[in-house]
Enzyme design. Sequence first.
Site, PDB file in Angstrom:
ATOM      1  N   ASN A 157      46.509  29.237  38.940  1.00  0.00           N
ATOM      2  CA  ASN A 157      45.214  29.005  39.590  1.00  0.00           C
ATOM      3  C   ASN A 157      45.191  27.568  40.100  1.00  0.00           C
ATOM      4  OD1 ASN A 157      42.534  28.663  40.275  1.00  0.00           O
ATOM      5  ND2 ASN A 157      41.760  28.752  38.164  1.00  0.00           N
ATOM      6  N   GLU A 179      39.975  32.863  28.432  1.00  0.00           N
ATOM      7  CA  GLU A 179      40.096  31.414  28.603  1.00  0.00           C
ATOM      8  C   GLU A 179      38.973  30.713  27.839  1.00  0.00           C
ATOM      9  OE1 GLU A 179      42.356  30.324  32.457  1.00  0.00           O
ATOM     10  OE2 GLU A 179      40.292  30.742  33.007  1.00  0.00           O
ATOM     11  N   HIS A 238      35.620  33.004  36.865  1.00  0.00           N
ATOM     12  CA  HIS A 238      36.224  31.827  36.235  1.00  0.00           C
ATOM     13  C   HIS A 238      35.107  30.934  35.675  1.00  0.00           C
ATOM     14  CE1 HIS A 238      38.259  28.012  35.646  1.00  0.00           C
ATOM     15  NE2 HIS A 238      39.381  28.704  35.594  1.00  0.00           N
ATOM     16  N   GLY A 278      41.820  22.735  30.818  1.00  0.00           N
ATOM     17  CA  GLY A 278      41.959  21.391  31.369  1.00  0.00           C
ATOM     18  C   GLY A 278      41.862  20.275  30.351  1.00  0.00           C
ATOM     19  N   LYS A 294      42.900  26.149  41.832  1.00  0.00           N
ATOM     20  CA  LYS A 294      41.554  25.571  41.954  1.00  0.00           C
ATOM     21  C   LYS A 294      41.426  24.912  43.333  1.00  0.00           C
ATOM     22  CE  LYS A 294      41.512  25.332  36.988  1.00  0.00           C
ATOM     23  NZ  LYS A 294      41.004  24.738  35.746  1.00  0.00           N
ATOM     24  N   SER A 329      45.134  25.180  29.196  1.00  0.00           N
ATOM     25  CA  SER A 329      46.163  24.195  28.839  1.00  0.00           C
ATOM     26  C   SER A 329      47.536  24.814  28.572  1.00  0.00           C
ATOM     27  CB  SER A 329      45.708  23.339  27.654  1.00  0.00           C
ATOM     28  OG  SER A 329      44.538  22.616  28.000  1.00  0.00           O
ATOM     29  N   GLU A 369      34.616  27.857  35.658  1.00  0.00           N
ATOM     30  CA  GLU A 369      34.104  26.809  36.547  1.00  0.00           C
ATOM     31  C   GLU A 369      33.098  27.385  37.543  1.00  0.00           C
ATOM     32  OE1 GLU A 369      37.920  25.303  37.764  1.00  0.00           O
ATOM     33  OE2 GLU A 369      38.247  24.579  35.719  1.00  0.00           O
TER      34      GLU A 369
HETATM   35  P1  PGA Z   1      44.357  24.656  32.773  1.00  0.00           P
HETATM   36  O1  PGA Z   1      43.341  25.641  33.565  1.00  0.00           O
HETATM   37  O2  PGA Z   1      45.662  25.386  32.642  1.00  0.00           O
HETATM   38  O3  PGA Z   1      44.465  23.434  33.643  1.00  0.00           O
HETATM   39  O4  PGA Z   1      43.745  24.380  31.434  1.00  0.00           O
HETATM   40  C1  PGA Z   1      43.323  27.022  33.306  1.00  0.00           C
HETATM   41  C2  PGA Z   1      42.269  27.692  34.154  1.00  0.00           C
HETATM   42  O5  PGA Z   1      41.189  27.118  34.364  1.00  0.00           O
HETATM   43  O6  PGA Z   1      42.470  28.832  34.654  1.00  0.00           O
END
Ligand code: PGA
Length: 261
Positions: free
Chosen positions: A15, A178, A106, A184, A17, A223, A108
Amino acid sequence: LSAAAAGRSTLIAGNWKMHKLAVEARSYVAELRALLEGSMQPPNEQVQVVICPPFTALHAAAEAAHGSRISIFAQNMHQEPEGAFTGEVSAAMLLEAGASGVLLGHSERRAHFGESDRALALKIPAAFSAGLRPVLCVGESEEQRSAGETERTLRHQVGEALAQVSADQLAEVVIAYEPLWAIGTGNVAEADQIQEAGSFIRALLAARSPAAAERAHVLYGGSVSERNAAEIVQLEDVDGLLVGGASLQPARFAAIVAAAG
Ligand code: PGA
């Protein structure tokens, strides 16, 4: 049953983003292709490779991925086929751009853009009817976990979003677990926390259709890196990974794909 025993493939999705221009997407995909095709090992056909660029880079990424084992998914979609929805993008538009699937819900989008369970309940069937594979993202916050509300949160998110999905389609659903506190942060969830959530999500699907639950994919995200991918992907109820930060460099993402094979 484990992924291999149940015949489920492994799905590794990156992803991006809000990262990368079209020109960068093109060179990324070319580099990833070369890494995947050039490794000494024959490619493991059981591992599906997906990248999720922003809308504006979908077409370039899809062109660059043509004829390879890399599929292109979008990061969001509107549920209506067309209409007065300024700034939104429909399933048909994603297909035209070369996407074959779409991330939905997601965290976010839920946190910053008002994505609701009610909208997701419409988006998932809309994705299916257009021929896009939906990846539903779910997960609890740190507060919910410490209050002992992880299962309640997952039950609510999965139940609401999949309410209108038929048992047949349920088998084609991908659910990405997640936990918000792992996204993140560099703070990856522990193996037993991931397995517990994965098996709980599969049990939720099994309550609707045991056969679909055996076929549906449950991914972990939060992560993930080339250092922890192999351990996570071998967990019984984990059929792949959703990778954010570590998917932005082709070499790191290729190493994660290799670790999953
Ligand atoms: P990350 O993000 O691997 O940077 O923690 C995962 C995601 O938001 O899908």
